[in-house]
Design a protein around this motif. Structure first.
Motif, PDB file in Angstrom:
ATOM      1  N   ASP A   1       6.475 -24.463 -11.367  1.00 37.88           N
ATOM      2  CA  ASP A   1       7.516 -25.136 -12.149  1.00 37.88           C
ATOM      3  C   ASP A   1       8.776 -25.259 -11.277  1.00 37.88           C
TER       4      ASP A   1
ATOM      5  N   GLU B   1       9.941 -30.372 -20.679  1.00 40.35           N
ATOM      6  CA  GLU B   1       9.129 -31.339 -21.431  1.00 40.35           C
ATOM      7  C   GLU B   1       8.831 -32.594 -20.625  1.00 40.35           C
TER       8      GLU B   1
ATOM      9  N   LYS C   1       5.419 -33.116 -19.434  1.00 39.98           N
ATOM     10  CA  LYS C   1       4.387 -33.516 -20.412  1.00 39.98           C
ATOM     11  C   LYS C   1       4.600 -34.931 -20.928  1.00 39.98           C
TER      12      LYS C   1
ATOM     13  N   GLY D   1       6.209 -23.055 -20.692  1.00 41.58           N
ATOM     14  CA  GLY D   1       5.116 -23.518 -21.535  1.00 41.58           C
ATOM     15  C   GLY D   1       4.721 -24.959 -21.255  1.00 41.58           C
ATOM     16  N   ALA D   2       5.696 -25.792 -20.909  1.00 42.89           N
ATOM     17  CA  ALA D   2       5.390 -27.205 -20.679  1.00 42.89           C
ATOM     18  C   ALA D   2       4.501 -27.362 -19.441  1.00 42.89           C
TER      19      ALA D   2
ATOM     20  N   ASP E   1       1.039 -25.993 -20.150  1.00 43.86           N
ATOM     21  CA  ASP E   1       0.262 -26.928 -20.985  1.00 43.86           C
ATOM     22  C   ASP E   1      -0.308 -28.062 -20.130  1.00 43.86           C
TER      23      ASP E   1
ATOM     24  N   SER F   1       6.536 -18.113 -17.278  1.00 44.35           N
ATOM     25  CA  SER F   1       7.827 -17.670 -16.729  1.00 44.35           C
ATOM     26  C   SER F   1       8.973 -17.847 -17.708  1.00 44.35           C
ATOM     27  N   THR F   2       8.667 -18.094 -18.986  1.00 39.14           N
ATOM     28  CA  THR F   2       9.712 -18.131 -20.016  1.00 39.14           C
ATOM     29  C   THR F   2       9.316 -17.158 -21.126  1.00 39.14           C
TER      30      THR F   2
ATOM     31  N   LYS G   1       3.827 -35.528 -29.592  1.00 43.86           N
ATOM     32  CA  LYS G   1       3.620 -34.218 -28.968  1.00 43.86           C
ATOM     33  C   LYS G   1       2.129 -33.900 -28.878  1.00 43.86           C
TER      34      LYS G   1
ATOM     35  N   LEU H   1      10.098 -12.313 -13.997  1.00 46.14           N
ATOM     36  CA  LEU H   1      10.282 -13.765 -13.854  1.00 46.14           C
ATOM     37  C   LEU H   1      11.336 -14.293 -14.833  1.00 46.14           C
TER      38      LEU H   1
ATOM     39  N   THR I   1      15.874 -15.163 -14.385  1.00 44.17           N
ATOM     40  CA  THR I   1      16.678 -16.339 -14.006  1.00 44.17           C
ATOM     41  C   THR I   1      16.795 -17.374 -15.128  1.00 44.17           C
TER      42      THR I   1
HETATM   43  N1  LIG Z   1      -0.137 -24.463 -25.903  1.00 46.68           N
HETATM   44  C1  LIG Z   1       0.423 -23.875 -26.940  1.00 46.68           C
HETATM   45  O1  LIG Z   1      -0.240 -23.221 -27.743  1.00 46.68           O
HETATM   46  C2  LIG Z   1       1.900 -23.992 -27.141  1.00 46.68           C
HETATM   47  C3  LIG Z   1       2.544 -23.174 -28.094  1.00 46.68           C
HETATM   48  C4  LIG Z   1       3.926 -23.244 -28.211  1.00 46.68           C
HETATM   49  C5  LIG Z   1       4.650 -24.127 -27.403  1.00 46.68           C
HETATM   50  N2  LIG Z   1       3.974 -24.908 -26.504  1.00 46.68           N
HETATM   51  C6  LIG Z   1       4.708 -25.837 -25.633  1.00 46.68           C
HETATM   52  O2  LIG Z   1       5.502 -25.114 -24.711  1.00 46.68           O
HETATM   53  C7  LIG Z   1       6.579 -25.955 -24.279  1.00 46.68           C
HETATM   54  C8  LIG Z   1       7.875 -25.180 -24.296  1.00 46.68           C
HETATM   55  O3  LIG Z   1       7.770 -24.159 -23.357  1.00 46.68           O
HETATM   56  P1  LIG Z   1       9.006 -23.258 -22.927  1.00 46.68           P
HETATM   57  O4  LIG Z   1       9.795 -22.869 -24.093  1.00 46.68           O
HETATM   58  O5  LIG Z   1       8.416 -22.239 -22.057  1.00 46.68           O
HETATM   59  O6  LIG Z   1       9.972 -24.240 -22.140  1.00 46.68           O
HETATM   60  P2  LIG Z   1       9.767 -25.209 -20.906  1.00 46.68           P
HETATM   61  O7  LIG Z   1       8.431 -25.099 -20.294  1.00 46.68           O
HETATM   62  O8  LIG Z   1      10.183 -26.562 -21.407  1.00 46.68           O
HETATM   63  O9  LIG Z   1      10.823 -24.647 -19.850  1.00 46.68           O
HETATM   64  C9  LIG Z   1      12.210 -24.709 -20.130  1.00 46.68           C
HETATM   65  C10 LIG Z   1      13.010 -24.836 -18.842  1.00 46.68           C
HETATM   66  O10 LIG Z   1      12.986 -23.606 -18.128  1.00 46.68           O
HETATM   67  C11 LIG Z   1      12.684 -23.831 -16.743  1.00 46.68           C
HETATM   68  N3  LIG Z   1      12.125 -22.562 -16.279  1.00 46.68           N
HETATM   69  C12 LIG Z   1      10.883 -22.066 -16.453  1.00 46.68           C
HETATM   70  N4  LIG Z   1      10.822 -20.800 -16.017  1.00 46.68           N
HETATM   71  C13 LIG Z   1      12.054 -20.480 -15.544  1.00 46.68           C
HETATM   72  C14 LIG Z   1      12.636 -19.300 -14.994  1.00 46.68           C
HETATM   73  N5  LIG Z   1      11.946 -18.164 -14.914  1.00 46.68           N
HETATM   74  N6  LIG Z   1      13.934 -19.341 -14.603  1.00 46.68           N
HETATM   75  C15 LIG Z   1      14.670 -20.467 -14.771  1.00 46.68           C
HETATM   76  N7  LIG Z   1      14.185 -21.605 -15.316  1.00 46.68           N
HETATM   77  C16 LIG Z   1      12.898 -21.606 -15.697  1.00 46.68           C
HETATM   78  C17 LIG Z   1      11.806 -25.037 -16.773  1.00 46.68           C
HETATM   79  O11 LIG Z   1      11.809 -25.720 -15.546  1.00 46.68           O
HETATM   80  C18 LIG Z   1      12.465 -25.868 -17.887  1.00 46.68           C
HETATM   81  O12 LIG Z   1      13.541 -26.594 -17.358  1.00 46.68           O
HETATM   82  C19 LIG Z   1       6.589 -27.139 -25.242  1.00 46.68           C
HETATM   83  O13 LIG Z   1       6.026 -28.261 -24.600  1.00 46.68           O
HETATM   84  C20 LIG Z   1       5.707 -26.689 -26.372  1.00 46.68           C
HETATM   85  O14 LIG Z   1       5.087 -27.766 -27.039  1.00 46.68           O
HETATM   86  C21 LIG Z   1       2.637 -24.843 -26.358  1.00 46.68           C
END
Ligand SMILES: NC(=O)c1ccc[n+]([C@@H]2O[C@H](COP(=O)([O-])OP(=O)(O)OC[C@H]3O[C@@H](n4cnc5c(N)ncnc54)[C@H](O)[C@@H]3O)[C@@H](O)[C@H]2O)c1
Ligand SMILES: [Zn+2]
Length: 392
Positions: free
Chosen positions: A49, A86, A89, A119-120, A123, A143-144, A165, A183, A186
């Motif tokens: 990512d 996002e 995706k 998560g994005a 996925d 990493s989130t 979505k 992780l 940050t």
């Molecule tokens: N597959 C599933 O069952 C499921 C369930 C819930 C959500 N989701 C999906 O997950 C996504 C949301 O995921 P999210 O909340 O993890 O957010 P995200 O993946 O959108 O990440 C948010 C931001 O954080 C940044 N980032 C990631 N790790 C970082 C780190 N360690 N330090 C600094 N920045 C970092 C990314 O580049 C992005 O800009 C949505 O698309 C949602 O639909 C999927």
């Protein structure tokens, strides 16, 4: 003549919790990769990512140093860095780049695609890994907070298409999931907080004690106390994993989506807000809206609703967004109501919306009254103001 065919496949994967995954003495990844290789080194590619690699600038070289110390792992290509969030995706660009990596690096069904990201990204990479060669091994390193406690733990992947979505995607369990708490250091505050919404969600539908725990730890979570976040992530991940393990429907063949409490509105709000809202932020609004709806419909006590809204506010969530309302800023956004039908389409079958009658106790409804949704949105506006001065 009918040939009756029936078989089942056992899936199993570990969700492992560690810290400093790529420090020289941490053998978590090595053990997974080399578990069932016969002879030769485990062959692997990494997809990272960009948000993470920017925030943690030494990560790529740390991974390189880690791998160069292990002869039993062969890196098939330099790590691919993809757009995070996002955006990854919302078009097929990064999905195709990931497929190209799988193709050019000759990743076969006995090699591994390791994705590290939010998560994005997980996925998107999970979807590419699921369809390339009809499925290659995929290891997720979330990493989130949200991907460590919810999205990364489960069996779903996908990308957005036709402006909807997760329109494209599959149900495929990962080969393994590794949660490295370090992780998360940050993350900006929005992404740190975002995952807590999914913990509130799963606590509300399954675990009253966990809700109480969150209620007692809002201060610590806001202060970014890592021990509190670790406990929250482990409890939440276990609730999600045990739901998938224990349900008769891990691949969601039926109409019911118990884990999607608050999500019919959340998914639509994310889109209506131009993906400016984080998934977890939209989920917090979606939960609050459905809580207010439950009060309007007579399912839930108003005091219970106040308690939930209070916790979400103390966690720092904004529970009202302009996308909730139409152009006059007062009536419900008609486009939001369309989210109900889109949610039904996505599920197939009957509309099935999880509701709660008390904290920790879920039931399903099969229709939602539009006037009550409207009333719920107005109530939410009032409650948001009532809790406007809660500490955050
Ligand atoms: N597959 C599933 O069952 C499921 C369930 C819930 C959500 N989701 C999906 O997950 C996504 C949301 O995921 P999210 O909340 O993890 O957010 P995200 O993946 O959108 O990440 C948010 C931001 O954080 C940044 N980032 C990631 N790790 C970082 C780190 N360690 N330090 C600094 N920045 C970092 C990314 O580049 C992005 O800009 C949505 O698309 C949602 O639909 C999927
Ligand atoms: Zn969610």
């Amino acid at each position: 003549m009918v040939i009756k065919q029936k078989f089942s496949i056992d899936f199993q994967y570990d969700v492992i919790f560690t810290r400093d995954l790529f420090s020289p003495d941490n053998d978590t990844l090595i053990k997974i990769l080399t578990k069932d290789e016969n002879g030769g080194p485990a062959r692997v590619v990494f997809v990272l990512d960009a948000g993470l690699t920017q925030a943690m600038s030494g990560l790529i070289s740390t991974i390189g140093a880690y791998l160069s110390n292990h002869d039993d792992i062969q890196l098939l290509a330099p790590p691919l860095v993809v757009t995070g969030g996002e955006e990854t995706k919302n078009s097929t660009r990064e999905f195709i780049r990931t497929l190209e990596l799988i193709d050019t690096a000759k990743v076969d069904r006995h090699a591994y695609v390791v994705a590290i990201g939010g998560g994005a990204v997980l996925d998107m990479v999970g979807f590419a890994a699921a369809v390339a060669h009809r499925g290659i091994r995929h290891i997720r390193i979330p990493s989130t907070t949200l991907s460590q406690n919810d999205s990364g733990v489960g069996v779903k992947n996908g990308i957005n298409y036709f402006g909807k979505k997760n329109f494209l995607g599959t149900f495929v369990p990962p080969y393994a999931v590794i949660n490295d708490l370090n992780l998360l250091q940050t993350l900006d505050i929005r992404d740190w907080r975002s995952g807590v919404a999914e913990a509130v969600k799963v606590a509300l539908i399954k675990d009253k004690n966990f809700f109480q725990w969150i209620e007692q730890h809002t201060g610590k979570l806001n202060e970014r106390d890592t021990d509190s976040m670790e406990e929250l992530i482990i409890r939440c991940a276990e609730l999600h994993a045990s739901h998938i393990r224990g349900s008769d429907d891990p691949f969601e063949m039926g109409s019911s989506r118990p884990l999607d409490f608050g999500h019919w509105a959340a998914h639509k709000l994310e889109q209506l807000a131009g993906f400016e809202l984080r998934h977890g932020e939209a989920v917090a609004i979606g939960i609050a809206l459905d809580i207010c709806y439950a009060v309007e419909a007579g399912y839930l006590d108003d005091l219970e609703a106040d308690r939930i809204v209070g916790v979400l506010r103390q966690l720092g969530f904004d529970l009202v967004h302009p996308a909730l309302f139409g152009q006059d800023g007062k009536e419900i956004n008609p486009a939001l109501i369309k989210g109900l039908e889109e949610f039904r389409e996505h599920l197939g079958g009957h509309l099935t919306i999880p509701m709660i009658s008390e904290i920790g106790s879920k039931f399903d409804v099969h229709e939602m009254n539009h006037l009550l949704i409207e009333a719920a949105a107005r109530t939410l506006l009032q409650k948001q103001e009532l809790y406007a001065h809660s500490p955050s």
